[in-house]
Motif scaffolding. Sequence first.
Motif, short mmCIF file in Angstrom:
data_model
loop_
_atom_site.label_atom_id
_atom_site.label_comp_id
_atom_site.label_asym_id
_atom_site.label_seq_id
_atom_site.Cartn_x
_atom_site.Cartn_y
_atom_site.Cartn_z
N ALA A 1 0.83 -1.20 0.00
CA ALA A 1 0.00 0.00 0.00
C ALA A 1 0.88 1.26 0.00
O ALA A 1 0.63 2.21 -0.74
N LEU A 2 1.92 1.26 0.83
CA LEU A 2 2.84 2.40 0.88
C LEU A 2 3.52 2.60 -0.47
O LEU A 2 3.66 3.72 -0.96
N SER A 3 3.92 1.49 -1.08
CA SER A 3 4.57 1.54 -2.38
C SER A 3 3.63 2.11 -3.44
O SER A 3 4.04 2.92 -4.28
N MET B 1 -7.39 -1.89 4.00
CA MET B 1 -5.98 -1.76 4.39
C MET B 1 -5.35 -0.56 3.67
O MET B 1 -4.67 0.26 4.30
N LEU B 2 -5.60 -0.45 2.36
CA LEU B 2 -5.07 0.69 1.61
C LEU B 2 -5.62 2.02 2.17
O LEU B 2 -4.88 2.99 2.30
N ALA B 3 -6.89 2.02 2.52
CA ALA B 3 -7.51 3.23 3.08
C ALA B 3 -6.89 3.59 4.42
O ALA B 3 -6.65 4.78 4.71
N ASN B 4 -6.61 2.59 5.23
CA ASN B 4 -5.97 2.85 6.53
C ASN B 4 -4.58 3.44 6.35
O ASN B 4 -4.20 4.39 7.04
N VAL B 5 -3.83 2.87 5.43
CA VAL B 5 -2.48 3.37 5.16
C VAL B 5 -2.56 4.79 4.60
O VAL B 5 -1.77 5.67 4.99
N ALA B 6 -3.52 5.03 3.72
CA ALA B 6 -3.68 6.38 3.15
C ALA B 6 -4.04 7.39 4.23
O ALA B 6 -3.54 8.52 4.23
N ALA B 7 -4.88 6.98 5.18
CA ALA B 7 -5.28 7.88 6.26
C ALA B 7 -4.09 8.24 7.14
O ALA B 7 -3.91 9.40 7.52
N VAL B 8 -3.27 7.25 7.44
CA VAL B 8 -2.07 7.51 8.26
C VAL B 8 -1.11 8.42 7.50
O VAL B 8 -0.57 9.38 8.04
N THR B 9 -0.94 8.13 6.21
CA THR B 9 -0.05 8.94 5.38
C THR B 9 -0.53 10.38 5.32
O THR B 9 0.26 11.32 5.43
N ALA B 10 -1.84 10.56 5.16
CA ALA B 10 -2.40 11.91 5.07
C ALA B 10 -2.22 12.65 6.39
O ALA B 10 -1.93 13.85 6.40
N ASN C 1 -3.60 14.23 -3.42
CA ASN C 1 -4.47 14.58 -2.28
C ASN C 1 -5.90 14.12 -2.50
O ASN C 1 -6.56 13.66 -1.57
N ASP C 2 -6.37 14.23 -3.74
CA ASP C 2 -7.72 13.75 -4.06
C ASP C 2 -7.83 12.24 -3.83
O ASP C 2 -8.84 11.74 -3.33
N PHE C 3 -6.77 11.52 -4.20
CA PHE C 3 -6.79 10.08 -3.99
C PHE C 3 -6.85 9.75 -2.50
O PHE C 3 -7.63 8.89 -2.07
N LEU C 4 -6.06 10.47 -1.72
CA LEU C 4 -6.10 10.26 -0.26
C LEU C 4 -7.50 10.56 0.28
O LEU C 4 -8.01 9.84 1.15
N LYS D 1 -12.95 4.88 4.01
CA LYS D 1 -12.68 4.45 5.39
C LYS D 1 -13.80 4.88 6.33
O LYS D 1 -14.19 4.13 7.23
N SER D 2 -14.31 6.08 6.12
CA SER D 2 -15.40 6.58 6.97
C SER D 2 -16.77 6.10 6.47
O SER D 2 -17.80 6.51 7.00
N GLN D 3 -16.76 5.27 5.44
CA GLN D 3 -17.97 4.67 4.87
C GLN D 3 -18.92 5.71 4.27
O GLN D 3 -20.13 5.47 4.18
N SER D 4 -18.35 6.86 3.85
CA SER D 4 -19.15 7.83 3.10
C SER D 4 -19.43 7.30 1.69
O SER D 4 -20.44 7.65 1.09
N ILE D 5 -18.47 6.52 1.16
CA ILE D 5 -18.67 5.88 -0.14
C ILE D 5 -18.32 4.40 -0.01
O ILE D 5 -17.52 4.01 0.85
N ASP D 6 -18.95 3.58 -0.88
CA ASP D 6 -18.70 2.13 -0.85
C ASP D 6 -17.70 1.74 -1.95
O ASP D 6 -17.16 2.61 -2.64
N THR D 7 -17.48 0.46 -2.09
CA THR D 7 -16.49 -0.01 -3.06
C THR D 7 -16.80 0.46 -4.49
O THR D 7 -15.91 0.99 -5.16
N PRO D 8 -18.04 0.32 -4.97
CA PRO D 8 -18.32 0.83 -6.33
C PRO D 8 -18.11 2.35 -6.43
O PRO D 8 -17.69 2.85 -7.48
N GLY D 9 -18.38 3.07 -5.34
CA GLY D 9 -18.14 4.51 -5.33
C GLY D 9 -16.67 4.84 -5.46
O GLY D 9 -16.28 5.77 -6.18
N VAL D 10 -15.83 4.07 -4.77
CA VAL D 10 -14.38 4.25 -4.87
C VAL D 10 -13.94 3.98 -6.30
O VAL D 10 -13.16 4.75 -6.89
N ILE D 11 -14.44 2.90 -6.87
CA ILE D 11 -14.06 2.52 -8.23
C ILE D 11 -14.42 3.64 -9.21
O ILE D 11 -13.63 4.00 -10.08
#
Lengths: 78, 20
Positions: A8-10, B8-17, A27-30, A37-47
């Motif tokens: 993920a870091l990579s 997992m990616l979202a968690n890592v992104a949150a920490v990074t941010a 920043n938009d990606f983050l 993560k906060s469940q504002s959007i689901d997996t299809p929303g992320v996609i």
Amino acid sequence: QRLKVEDALSYLDQVKLQFGNQPQVYNDFLDIMKEFKSQSIDTPGVINRVSQLFKGHPDLIMGFNTFLPPGYKIEVQT
Amino acid sequence: LPAPQLVMLANVAAVTAAES
């Protein structure tokens, strides 16, 4: 196979590097991932959001696909 | 959770941010 935190870091580094001159894209990606993560959007929303954000960057899309659960995939335009 | 690797990616992104 199972991806690890290092993967993920990579991937985040890869995004940051490719948009070195457009930090807003990174920043938009983050932000998209935070909304997931906060469940504002689901997996299809992320996609949906990521496929728009990384349009024209097939390597980033294919990299992102590796984090998606079975049955989900962003199609790369060729 | 339905998408553990994406979480997992979202968690890592949150920490990074948070660190930047």
